[in-house]
Design an enzyme around this catalytic site. Structure first.
Site, PDB file in Angstrom:
ATOM      1  N   CYS A  52       3.271  -3.303  -0.976  1.00 39.05           N
ATOM      2  CA  CYS A  52       4.478  -2.810  -1.650  1.00 39.05           C
ATOM      3  C   CYS A  52       4.116  -2.162  -2.982  1.00 39.05           C
ATOM      4  O   CYS A  52       3.084  -2.471  -3.588  1.00 39.05           O
ATOM      5  CB  CYS A  52       5.451  -3.956  -1.899  1.00 39.05           C
ATOM      6  SG  CYS A  52       6.206  -4.621  -0.407  1.00 39.05           S
ATOM      7  N   GLU A  54       5.411  -2.434  -6.023  1.00 42.22           N
ATOM      8  CA  GLU A  54       5.351  -3.255  -7.238  1.00 42.22           C
ATOM      9  C   GLU A  54       4.077  -4.093  -7.277  1.00 42.22           C
ATOM     10  O   GLU A  54       3.503  -4.334  -8.332  1.00 42.22           O
ATOM     11  CB  GLU A  54       6.598  -4.138  -7.408  1.00 42.22           C
ATOM     12  CG  GLU A  54       6.994  -4.975  -6.214  1.00 42.22           C
ATOM     13  CD  GLU A  54       7.889  -4.233  -5.244  1.00 42.22           C
ATOM     14  OE1 GLU A  54       7.478  -3.175  -4.743  1.00 42.22           O
ATOM     15  OE2 GLU A  54       8.995  -4.747  -4.945  1.00 42.22           O
TER      16      GLU A  54
HETATM   17  N1  THU Z   1       8.741  -1.912  -0.038  1.00 42.26           N
HETATM   18  C1  THU Z   1       8.220  -1.859  -1.312  1.00 42.26           C
HETATM   19  O1  THU Z   1       7.235  -1.167  -1.571  1.00 42.26           O
HETATM   20  N2  THU Z   1       8.848  -2.573  -2.279  1.00 42.26           N
HETATM   21  C2  THU Z   1      10.006  -3.260  -2.115  1.00 42.26           C
HETATM   22  O2  THU Z   1      10.501  -3.848  -3.067  1.00 42.26           O
HETATM   23  C3  THU Z   1      10.655  -3.296  -0.798  1.00 42.26           C
HETATM   24  C4  THU Z   1       9.863  -2.732   0.327  1.00 42.26           C
HETATM   25  C5  THU Z   1       8.119  -1.080   0.987  1.00 42.26           C
HETATM   26  C6  THU Z   1       7.328  -1.793   2.046  1.00 42.26           C
HETATM   27  C7  THU Z   1       7.399  -0.792   3.197  1.00 42.26           C
HETATM   28  O3  THU Z   1       6.382   0.183   3.032  1.00 42.26           O
HETATM   29  C8  THU Z   1       8.739  -0.103   3.026  1.00 42.26           C
HETATM   30  O4  THU Z   1       9.127  -0.369   1.672  1.00 42.26           O
HETATM   31  C9  THU Z   1       9.814  -0.580   3.969  1.00 42.26           C
HETATM   32  O5  THU Z   1       9.904  -1.969   3.972  1.00 42.26           O
END
Ligand code: THU
Length: 131
Positions: A52, A54
Site C-alpha cells: 500500500c 502509506e
Molecule cells: N491501497 C492502498 O495503497 N492504501 C490504502 O489505504 C487502501 C488500499 C491499495 C492496495 C491496492 O493496490 C489497491 O489500493 C486496492 O485495494
C-alpha cells in the site's frame, strides 16, 4: 504544510502501479527539517504481495533514518469516489511507526478528513504488549 503534503501525495499517486485494481493511491510523509518521503501502491500478480502507498511512504522515511518522533504528518490520497482510509494492515503498521497523535490527512480531491492513528485503531496491540 498540509497543502504541500497533499500535493506531494497526489504527485506520488501518479506513480501507482495498479494494473489489477486500477485504484491509485499516493502517500507522503513529512519529517522534521522539511524532508518528504512519498509512496504509491505497488501491486503484484500474487495479490497478497501488494504494498500500500502509506506503507511504501513510511518505510521510505524509516529507511532514510527517520523515526516516529521526526514525523510531523502523513497524507494519503486516492482517486476513488470515497476517501481511502488505510486498510487494517496499514493501521497496524502506522500504529507502531507514527506517534499516536500525528495528523493523518486523507483526501480524494473532493473531500478531506484529518485523523490520527489513535482514532483509526483504538484498543491497539502495541510494542508494550510484547516487550
Ligand atoms: N491501497 C492502498 O495503497 N492504501 C490504502 O489505504 C487502501 C488500499 C491499495 C492496495 C491496492 O493496490 C489497491 O489500493 C486496492 O485495494
Amino acid at each position: 504544510m498540509k497543502e504541500q503534503l497533499l500535493a506531494k501525495a497526489f504527485q506520488a499517486m501518479e506513480n501507482a502501479y495498479a494494473p489489477y485494481s486500477n485504484y491509485h493511491v499516493g502517500a507522503c510523509v513529512e519529517c522534521k527539517g522539511g524532508n518528504y518521503y512519498i509512496g504509491a501502491n505497488i501491486e503484484n500478480a500474487s495479490f497478497g504481495l501488494t504494498n500500500c502507498a502509506e506503507r511504501s511512504a513510511i518505510f521510505a522515511a524509516y529507511s532514510n533514518g527517520y523515526r516516529k518522533e521526526d514525523i510531523v504528518g502523513l497524507a494519503i490520497v486516492s482517486d476513488g469516489d470515497r476517501i481511502a482510509a488505510p486498510c487494517g494492515a496499514c493501521r497496524q503498521v502506522l500504529n507502531e511507526l507514527l506517534k499516536k497523535d500525528t495528523p493523518i490527512y486523507l483526501s480524494n480531491g473532493k473531500e478531506e478528513v484529518v485523523t490520527t492513528i489513535k482514532d483509526l485503531l483504538p484498543m491497539s496491540f502495541d510494542m508494550e504488549d510484547v516487550l
